[in-house]
Enzyme design. Structure first.
Site, mmCIF file in Angstrom:
data_model
loop_
_atom_site.group_PDB
_atom_site.id
_atom_site.type_symbol
_atom_site.label_atom_id
_atom_site.label_comp_id
_atom_site.label_asym_id
_atom_site.label_seq_id
_atom_site.Cartn_x
_atom_site.Cartn_y
_atom_site.Cartn_z
ATOM 1 N N ARG A 72 0.848 -1.195 0.000
ATOM 2 C CA ARG A 72 0.000 0.000 0.000
ATOM 3 C C ARG A 72 0.880 1.240 0.000
ATOM 4 O O ARG A 72 2.089 1.174 0.196
ATOM 5 C CB ARG A 72 -0.884 0.019 1.257
ATOM 6 N N GLY A 74 2.241 4.800 1.683
ATOM 7 C CA GLY A 74 2.575 5.178 3.050
ATOM 8 C C GLY A 74 3.865 4.549 3.537
ATOM 9 O O GLY A 74 4.633 3.965 2.765
ATOM 10 N N GLY A 154 -4.239 3.769 4.652
ATOM 11 C CA GLY A 154 -3.302 3.360 3.613
ATOM 12 C C GLY A 154 -4.046 2.554 2.571
ATOM 13 O O GLY A 154 -4.724 1.577 2.913
ATOM 14 N N CYS A 183 4.293 6.136 10.353
ATOM 15 C CA CYS A 183 4.048 6.955 9.167
ATOM 16 C C CYS A 183 5.120 8.018 8.967
ATOM 17 O O CYS A 183 4.878 9.057 8.341
ATOM 18 C CB CYS A 183 2.660 7.588 9.212
#
Length: 219
Positions: A72, A74, A154, A183
């Site tokens: 994903r 991020g 995400g 993050c």
């Protein structure tokens, strides 16, 4: 327009690799038109996931929990017991091919869900996820009010079908976040509904998530 997604609760602590593979298979079926949209509500065992922008220096305790490449967007994220993960598999071919709007709708879904418990979740420019101010804590060195992250977002799209999704901290062990820079953000903390003094159960949160969803993703 799509019908309402099929909502499922996955029992126990869902193993990450097998769940990711099942999610990717379901996304392929949705894209092929052979399965309806889906939302899976689950918890994972303690683990860290690395998004496509993850920086190795942000994994500060690599031996603490298993680390998985998530695919994903991020950076590093923690998942574990007491955190509700909602994998959201929606067909943006039917809902409008607008990634920015989709992410905004996910944020609004979280913010509306938190509001059901009297929590004011907010966006912050340059920071993905949902944040709460902490005037009860000592201010930052520059005098600004402390802010903690309560939810992460995400997503990934394949043939305009979304997967991954959101996570909301209900009552995880917040110390488990210390093995990463969540993050990529070093100067803010993390919190949970229970940490904020709210005796919210996972069932309470699920009921609010399900009730709030149609307001942001009409069928």
């Amino acid at each position: 327009m799509s019908q309402s997604p099929e909502i499922s609760h996955l029992p126990g602590l869902a193993p990450y690799p097998e769940t990711l593979a099942a999610m990717e298979a379901r996304v392929a079926e949705i894209a092929a038109g052979t399965a309806p949209e889906a939302i899976w509500l689950l918890e994972h065992p303690p683990l860290y996931t690395a998004g496509t922008s993850a920086r190795i220096e942000d994994l500060t305790d690599p031996g603490r929990f298993p680390v998985y490449a998530a695919g994903r967007g991020g950076q590093y994220t923690y998942h574990g017991p007491g955190q509700r993960v909602a994998y959201t598999m929606l067909d943006l071919n039917q809902r409008g091919r607008d990634v920015r709007r989709f992410v905004c709708n996910l944020e609004n879904w979280v913010i509306g869900t938190l509001a059901a418990f009297g929590v004011k979740g907010e966006r912050r420019s340059g920071r993905v996820g949902v944040w709460v101010t902490r005037p009860d804590k000592a201010p930052n060195p520059d005098g600004s009010v402390r802010e903690d992250k309560i939810a992460a977002i995400g997503v990934k799209l394949r043939r305009w079908v979304s997967f991954h999704g959101i996570s909301i901290n209900v009552e995880p062990d917040l110390g488990d976040f210390s093995g990463i820079v969540p993050c990529g953000i070093r100067d803010h903390g993390v919190t949970s509904l229970v940490d904020l003094g709210l005796p919210v159960t996972m069932a309470d949160l699920d009921a609010a998530l399900i009730a709030e969803f149609p307001r942001h993703f009409p069928g």
